[in-house]
Write a protein that holds these residues in place. Sequence first.
Motif, PDB file in Angstrom:
ATOM      1  N   LEU A 132       0.826  -1.196   0.000  1.00 54.41           N
ATOM      2  CA  LEU A 132       0.000   0.000   0.000  1.00 54.41           C
ATOM      3  C   LEU A 132       0.862   1.249   0.000  1.00 54.41           C
ATOM      4  O   LEU A 132       0.597   2.209  -0.729  1.00 54.41           O
ATOM      5  CB  LEU A 132      -0.937  -0.002   1.213  1.00 54.41           C
ATOM      6  CG  LEU A 132      -1.803   1.243   1.387  1.00 54.41           C
ATOM      7  CD1 LEU A 132      -2.773   1.379   0.229  1.00 54.41           C
ATOM      8  CD2 LEU A 132      -2.554   1.171   2.702  1.00 54.41           C
ATOM      9  N   THR A 133       1.922   1.231   0.794  1.00 52.85           N
ATOM     10  CA  THR A 133       2.835   2.375   0.841  1.00 52.85           C
ATOM     11  C   THR A 133       3.493   2.602  -0.512  1.00 52.85           C
ATOM     12  O   THR A 133       3.619   3.736  -0.965  1.00 52.85           O
ATOM     13  CB  THR A 133       3.908   2.143   1.924  1.00 52.85           C
ATOM     14  OG1 THR A 133       3.258   1.902   3.165  1.00 52.85           O
ATOM     15  CG2 THR A 133       4.818   3.328   2.054  1.00 52.85           C
ATOM     16  N   GLU A 134       3.896   1.528  -1.166  1.00 54.30           N
ATOM     17  CA  GLU A 134       4.510   1.659  -2.493  1.00 54.30           C
ATOM     18  C   GLU A 134       3.526   2.254  -3.493  1.00 54.30           C
ATOM     19  O   GLU A 134       3.884   3.118  -4.305  1.00 54.30           O
ATOM     20  CB  GLU A 134       5.004   0.303  -2.970  1.00 54.30           C
ATOM     21  CG  GLU A 134       6.191  -0.210  -2.196  1.00 54.30           C
ATOM     22  CD  GLU A 134       6.559  -1.633  -2.565  1.00 54.30           C
ATOM     23  OE1 GLU A 134       5.819  -2.260  -3.356  1.00 54.30           O
ATOM     24  OE2 GLU A 134       7.581  -2.104  -2.059  1.00 54.30           O
ATOM     25  N   TYR A 135       2.295   1.784  -3.455  1.00 53.05           N
ATOM     26  CA  TYR A 135       1.288   2.327  -4.370  1.00 53.05           C
ATOM     27  C   TYR A 135       1.001   3.797  -4.079  1.00 53.05           C
ATOM     28  O   TYR A 135       0.808   4.591  -5.005  1.00 53.05           O
ATOM     29  CB  TYR A 135      -0.006   1.514  -4.305  1.00 53.05           C
ATOM     30  CG  TYR A 135       0.106   0.179  -5.004  1.00 53.05           C
ATOM     31  CD1 TYR A 135       0.541   0.099  -6.315  1.00 53.05           C
ATOM     32  CD2 TYR A 135      -0.228  -0.994  -4.345  1.00 53.05           C
ATOM     33  CE1 TYR A 135       0.643  -1.118  -6.959  1.00 53.05           C
ATOM     34  CE2 TYR A 135      -0.125  -2.210  -4.979  1.00 53.05           C
ATOM     35  CZ  TYR A 135       0.312  -2.274  -6.287  1.00 53.05           C
ATOM     36  OH  TYR A 135       0.419  -3.480  -6.917  1.00 53.05           O
ATOM     37  N   LEU A 136       0.974   4.173  -2.824  1.00 51.04           N
ATOM     38  CA  LEU A 136       0.738   5.577  -2.479  1.00 51.04           C
ATOM     39  C   LEU A 136       1.891   6.466  -2.939  1.00 51.04           C
ATOM     40  O   LEU A 136       1.671   7.580  -3.418  1.00 51.04           O
ATOM     41  CB  LEU A 136       0.511   5.724  -0.974  1.00 51.04           C
ATOM     42  CG  LEU A 136      -0.815   5.173  -0.455  1.00 51.04           C
ATOM     43  CD1 LEU A 136      -0.868   5.279   1.059  1.00 51.04           C
ATOM     44  CD2 LEU A 136      -1.987   5.893  -1.084  1.00 51.04           C
ATOM     45  N   LEU A 186       3.885   5.795  -5.501  1.00 51.23           N
ATOM     46  CA  LEU A 186       3.759   5.844  -6.954  1.00 51.23           C
ATOM     47  C   LEU A 186       2.660   6.811  -7.380  1.00 51.23           C
ATOM     48  O   LEU A 186       2.837   7.604  -8.315  1.00 51.23           O
ATOM     49  CB  LEU A 186       3.467   4.450  -7.502  1.00 51.23           C
ATOM     50  CG  LEU A 186       3.318   4.321  -9.008  1.00 51.23           C
ATOM     51  CD1 LEU A 186       4.609   4.738  -9.706  1.00 51.23           C
ATOM     52  CD2 LEU A 186       2.948   2.908  -9.377  1.00 51.23           C
ATOM     53  N   LEU A 187       1.534   6.782  -6.691  1.00 46.37           N
ATOM     54  CA  LEU A 187       0.441   7.698  -7.001  1.00 46.37           C
ATOM     55  C   LEU A 187       0.861   9.147  -6.779  1.00 46.37           C
ATOM     56  O   LEU A 187       0.561  10.019  -7.601  1.00 46.37           O
ATOM     57  CB  LEU A 187      -0.781   7.369  -6.143  1.00 46.37           C
ATOM     58  CG  LEU A 187      -2.004   8.264  -6.332  1.00 46.37           C
ATOM     59  CD1 LEU A 187      -2.553   8.106  -7.743  1.00 46.37           C
ATOM     60  CD2 LEU A 187      -3.060   7.925  -5.301  1.00 46.37           C
ATOM     61  N   ALA A 188       1.578   9.396  -5.690  1.00 48.59           N
ATOM     62  CA  ALA A 188       2.048  10.759  -5.421  1.00 48.59           C
ATOM     63  C   ALA A 188       3.011  11.235  -6.498  1.00 48.59           C
ATOM     64  O   ALA A 188       2.950  12.391  -6.933  1.00 48.59           O
ATOM     65  CB  ALA A 188       2.721  10.814  -4.053  1.00 48.59           C
ATOM     66  N   LEU A 189       3.892  10.367  -6.974  1.00 49.12           N
ATOM     67  CA  LEU A 189       4.815  10.746  -8.042  1.00 49.12           C
ATOM     68  C   LEU A 189       4.070  11.032  -9.345  1.00 49.12           C
ATOM     69  O   LEU A 189       4.387  11.987 -10.059  1.00 49.12           O
ATOM     70  CB  LEU A 189       5.850   9.644  -8.263  1.00 49.12           C
ATOM     71  CG  LEU A 189       6.894   9.494  -7.167  1.00 49.12           C
ATOM     72  CD1 LEU A 189       7.749   8.258  -7.412  1.00 49.12           C
ATOM     73  CD2 LEU A 189       7.770  10.732  -7.085  1.00 49.12           C
ATOM     74  N   LEU A 190       3.077  10.219  -9.646  1.00 50.56           N
ATOM     75  CA  LEU A 190       2.300  10.449 -10.866  1.00 50.56           C
ATOM     76  C   LEU A 190       1.514  11.755 -10.797  1.00 50.56           C
ATOM     77  O   LEU A 190       1.492  12.527 -11.759  1.00 50.56           O
ATOM     78  CB  LEU A 190       1.351   9.279 -11.114  1.00 50.56           C
ATOM     79  CG  LEU A 190       2.007   7.983 -11.570  1.00 50.56           C
ATOM     80  CD1 LEU A 190       0.996   6.850 -11.586  1.00 50.56           C
ATOM     81  CD2 LEU A 190       2.631   8.148 -12.931  1.00 50.56           C
ATOM     82  N   VAL A 191       0.875  11.998  -9.674  1.00 49.91           N
ATOM     83  CA  VAL A 191       0.112  13.240  -9.509  1.00 49.91           C
ATOM     84  C   VAL A 191       1.045  14.446  -9.578  1.00 49.91           C
ATOM     85  O   VAL A 191       0.743  15.449 -10.215  1.00 49.91           O
ATOM     86  CB  VAL A 191      -0.689  13.216  -8.187  1.00 49.91           C
ATOM     87  CG1 VAL A 191      -1.244  14.582  -7.853  1.00 49.91           C
ATOM     88  CG2 VAL A 191      -1.806  12.200  -8.290  1.00 49.91           C
ATOM     89  N   GLY A 192       2.202  14.338  -8.937  1.00 52.55           N
ATOM     90  CA  GLY A 192       3.178  15.422  -8.999  1.00 52.55           C
ATOM     91  C   GLY A 192       3.655  15.672 -10.425  1.00 52.55           C
ATOM     92  O   GLY A 192       3.837  16.814 -10.835  1.00 52.55           O
ATOM     93  N   GLY A 193       3.864  14.608 -11.180  1.00 52.45           N
ATOM     94  CA  GLY A 193       4.274  14.754 -12.578  1.00 52.45           C
ATOM     95  C   GLY A 193       3.208  15.429 -13.430  1.00 52.45           C
ATOM     96  O   GLY A 193       3.513  16.292 -14.257  1.00 52.45           O
ATOM     97  N   VAL A 194       1.976  15.051 -13.225  1.00 50.62           N
ATOM     98  CA  VAL A 194       0.879  15.674 -13.987  1.00 50.62           C
ATOM     99  C   VAL A 194       0.749  17.147 -13.615  1.00 50.62           C
ATOM    100  O   VAL A 194       0.600  18.006 -14.489  1.00 50.62           O
ATOM    101  CB  VAL A 194      -0.442  14.916 -13.746  1.00 50.62           C
ATOM    102  CG1 VAL A 194      -1.626  15.695 -14.279  1.00 50.62           C
ATOM    103  CG2 VAL A 194      -0.378  13.544 -14.378  1.00 50.62           C
TER     104      VAL A 194
END
Length: 64
Positions: A20-24, A26-34
């Motif tokens: 779950l931590t890894e997915y969170l 990854l999600l934070a990195l994707l949102v930051g990139g967008v």
Amino acid sequence: MKAFVNSVRAFAREEDGVALTEYLILLALLVGGVIGAVTLAGTNLSAVWTAWAGWFTTSLAVPA
């Protein structure tokens, strides 16, 4: 307080918490990139959107 510490230790031992931590992360990195991409291209996006909206209102006006 001891129950809380035990539940945190149990959470740390389980692999579900790690996944779950890894997915969170990854999600934070994707949102930051967008957000970063939209911020960098924001001015150009605004100009293109304004031009498209102008074309839409002039070319596709409702006939009288």
